[in-house]
Structure formats: structure tokens, C-alpha cells
Design a protein around this motif. Structure first.
Motif, PDB file in Angstrom:
ATOM      1  N   PRO A 190      43.598  35.469  40.742  1.00  0.00           N
ATOM      2  CA  PRO A 190      44.952  34.957  41.147  1.00  0.00           C
ATOM      3  C   PRO A 190      45.111  35.327  42.659  1.00  0.00           C
ATOM      4  N   GLY A 191      44.740  34.128  43.351  1.00  0.00           N
ATOM      5  CA  GLY A 191      45.219  34.526  44.741  1.00  0.00           C
ATOM      6  C   GLY A 191      46.389  34.545  45.177  1.00  0.00           C
ATOM      7  N   ALA A 192      46.618  35.017  46.167  1.00  0.00           N
ATOM      8  CA  ALA A 192      48.100  35.285  46.745  1.00  0.00           C
ATOM      9  C   ALA A 192      48.794  34.086  46.703  1.00  0.00           C
ATOM     10  N   ASP A 193      48.211  32.893  46.785  1.00  0.00           N
ATOM     11  CA  ASP A 193      49.027  31.551  46.752  1.00  0.00           C
ATOM     12  C   ASP A 193      48.854  30.846  45.510  1.00  0.00           C
ATOM     13  N   GLY A 194      48.095  31.159  44.921  1.00  0.00           N
ATOM     14  CA  GLY A 194      47.762  30.511  43.277  1.00  0.00           C
ATOM     15  C   GLY A 194      46.459  30.895  43.040  1.00  0.00           C
ATOM     16  N   GLU A 195      46.049  30.443  41.883  1.00  0.00           N
ATOM     17  CA  GLU A 195      44.937  30.518  41.259  1.00  0.00           C
ATOM     18  C   GLU A 195      43.813  29.785  41.930  1.00  0.00           C
ATOM     19  N   LEU A 196      42.582  30.740  42.287  1.00  0.00           N
ATOM     20  CA  LEU A 196      41.344  30.084  42.842  1.00  0.00           C
ATOM     21  C   LEU A 196      40.355  29.718  41.458  1.00  0.00           C
ATOM     22  N   VAL A 204      37.419  34.282  52.132  1.00  0.00           N
ATOM     23  CA  VAL A 204      37.949  35.507  51.897  1.00  0.00           C
ATOM     24  C   VAL A 204      39.475  35.083  51.586  1.00  0.00           C
ATOM     25  N   SER A 205      39.989  35.656  50.681  1.00  0.00           N
ATOM     26  CA  SER A 205      41.644  35.569  50.270  1.00  0.00           C
ATOM     27  C   SER A 205      41.962  36.645  49.771  1.00  0.00           C
ATOM     28  N   LYS A 206      43.481  37.091  49.828  1.00  0.00           N
ATOM     29  CA  LYS A 206      44.086  38.059  49.214  1.00  0.00           C
ATOM     30  C   LYS A 206      44.221  37.709  47.896  1.00  0.00           C
ATOM     31  N   LEU A 207      44.359  38.723  47.051  1.00  0.00           N
ATOM     32  CA  LEU A 207      44.809  38.450  45.775  1.00  0.00           C
ATOM     33  C   LEU A 207      46.020  38.970  45.339  1.00  0.00           C
ATOM     34  N   GLY A 208      46.642  38.001  44.539  1.00  0.00           N
ATOM     35  CA  GLY A 208      48.014  38.474  44.130  1.00  0.00           C
ATOM     36  C   GLY A 208      47.944  39.206  42.549  1.00  0.00           C
ATOM     37  N   VAL A 209      49.047  39.185  41.913  1.00  0.00           N
ATOM     38  CA  VAL A 209      49.198  39.714  40.713  1.00  0.00           C
ATOM     39  C   VAL A 209      48.816  38.573  39.698  1.00  0.00           C
ATOM     40  N   GLY A 210      48.001  38.953  38.574  1.00  0.00           N
ATOM     41  CA  GLY A 210      47.537  37.975  37.632  1.00  0.00           C
ATOM     42  C   GLY A 210      46.596  38.160  36.752  1.00  0.00           C
ATOM     43  N   VAL A 211      45.834  37.393  36.433  1.00  0.00           N
ATOM     44  CA  VAL A 211      44.648  37.347  35.550  1.00  0.00           C
ATOM     45  C   VAL A 211      43.350  37.075  36.072  1.00  0.00           C
ATOM     46  N   ILE A 212      42.254  37.680  35.984  1.00  0.00           N
ATOM     47  CA  ILE A 212      40.941  37.393  36.147  1.00  0.00           C
ATOM     48  C   ILE A 212      40.411  36.963  34.995  1.00  0.00           C
ATOM     49  N   CYS A 262      44.835  41.923  36.946  1.00  0.00           N
ATOM     50  CA  CYS A 262      44.698  42.260  38.271  1.00  0.00           C
ATOM     51  C   CYS A 262      45.767  42.307  39.134  1.00  0.00           C
ATOM     52  N   CYS A 263      45.711  43.359  40.016  1.00  0.00           N
ATOM     53  CA  CYS A 263      46.938  43.478  40.869  1.00  0.00           C
ATOM     54  C   CYS A 263      46.722  43.641  42.241  1.00  0.00           C
ATOM     55  N   CYS A 264      46.658  42.737  43.182  1.00  0.00           N
ATOM     56  CA  CYS A 264      46.436  42.751  44.591  1.00  0.00           C
ATOM     57  C   CYS A 264      44.914  43.251  45.113  1.00  0.00           C
ATOM     58  N   GLY A 265      44.728  43.001  46.293  1.00  0.00           N
ATOM     59  CA  GLY A 265      43.407  43.102  46.788  1.00  0.00           C
ATOM     60  C   GLY A 265      42.924  42.090  47.566  1.00  0.00           C
ATOM     61  N   PHE A 266      41.547  41.904  47.507  1.00  0.00           N
ATOM     62  CA  PHE A 266      40.866  40.828  48.175  1.00  0.00           C
ATOM     63  C   PHE A 266      39.851  40.340  47.348  1.00  0.00           C
ATOM     64  N   ALA A 298      54.047  43.025  34.674  1.00  0.00           N
ATOM     65  CA  ALA A 298      54.065  43.070  33.104  1.00  0.00           C
ATOM     66  C   ALA A 298      53.949  41.656  32.544  1.00  0.00           C
ATOM     67  N   VAL A 299      54.116  40.609  32.899  1.00  0.00           N
ATOM     68  CA  VAL A 299      53.895  39.296  32.637  1.00  0.00           C
ATOM     69  C   VAL A 299      52.483  39.131  32.643  1.00  0.00           C
ATOM     70  N   ALA A 300      51.682  39.441  33.801  1.00  0.00           N
ATOM     71  CA  ALA A 300      50.262  39.217  33.711  1.00  0.00           C
ATOM     72  C   ALA A 300      49.607  40.239  32.841  1.00  0.00           C
TER      73      ALA A 300
END
Length: 133
Positions: free
Chosen positions: A27-33, A43-51, A64-68, A124-126
Motif C-alpha cells: 500500500p503506497g501512500a498514493d495507492g497500491e504498488l 523508494v516510496s512511503k507506505l500507507g495503511v493497507g494490505v501487503i 501494514c501501517c505506514c513506513g517505507f 480497521a478496514v485494512a
């Protein structure tokens, strides 16, 4: 070109996964990668979501919640603030977290931190997404 990627998923507390995979989605900060072997370096920021990663015909889902994330043609390094496997998640707790966030988002209280409530809802949704797979 390589047919596999070396994937490392770590948090500040532990290493969650290290191994060879066919593909990864984060989950990239601006959408799934979506990442395949030979991907351009980034290199990208991570958002909240599913790896999601594919390994020998098996698909694994992690919260997954945030990071790089660092992507190189033959490797992916995920440095997550928080990452949890499905068996570490609790459906009742995630549902309660979602309900609480929804109540905050509906609140008309001027002291409500809507940004924090939105993030709580996304988390919660993730978690529920991972649990449903």
C-alpha cells in the motif's frame, strides 16, 4: 531478468518475512504498488493497507501501517511502522475499532480529530480485509 524477488518485511520490533517471492503488492501512500522482478528502482512511503506476496503458488496477506518501501530490480525491502500477520489480528477488535471510528467521523463535536478518526477507520478496514481472505 530474474524470475524472483528477494522480499524483506521488517518493523521496528521484528522481522516478519524474508524470502524469495514471485510478486509483491504494497500500500503506497498514493495507492497500491504492484512489483514484479525487474521493477525500476524506487523508494516510496507506505500507507495503511494490505501487503500481498506470491510465493510458490501461495498468496499471503499482511496488515501494514505506514513506513517505507525500497524497490530494486531484484529485491523489495518493506520497513513498516506496523505489520501483522492474519493470525495476529482479532476480528472483534477490528470491528470495534471500525465502529468507533465511524462514530467519530459522524460526530459534530468541534474537538473531534477527524484526521485521526479517518486513519483509525482505514486501519480497521485494512485489518478486516486481511481477515476476510
Amino acid at each position: 531478468m530474474a524470475s524472483k524477488l528477494n522480499l524483506e518485511i521488517v518493523t521496528p520490533e521484528r522481522s516478519l518475512f524474508s524470502g524469495s517471492v514471485e510478486q509483491v503488492a504494497v500500500p503506497g501512500a498514493d495507492g497500491e504498488l504492484g512489483i514484479l522482478p525487474g521493477h525500476a528502482a524506487l523508494v516510496s512511503k507506505l500507507g495503511v493497507g494490505v501487503i500481498t506476496y506470491h510465493q510458490e503458488g501461495q498468496v499471503t496477506y499482511l496488515y501494514c501501517c505506514c513506513g517505507f518501501v525500497e524497490v530494486l530490480p531484484e529485491s523489495v525491502s518493506v520497513l513498516a511502522d506496523e505489520a501483522l500477520a492474519k493470525q495476529e489480528l482479532d476480528v472483534r477488535q477490528a470491528e470495534e475499532q471500525k465502529a468507533e471510528a465511524e462514530a467519530l467521523l459522524r460526530s459534530r463535536d468541534p474537538n473531534t480529530d477527524y484526521e485521526a478518526a479517518r486513519r483509525q477507520y482505514q486501519e480497521a478496514v485494512a485489518k478486516l480485509d486481511v481477515l476476510s481472505r
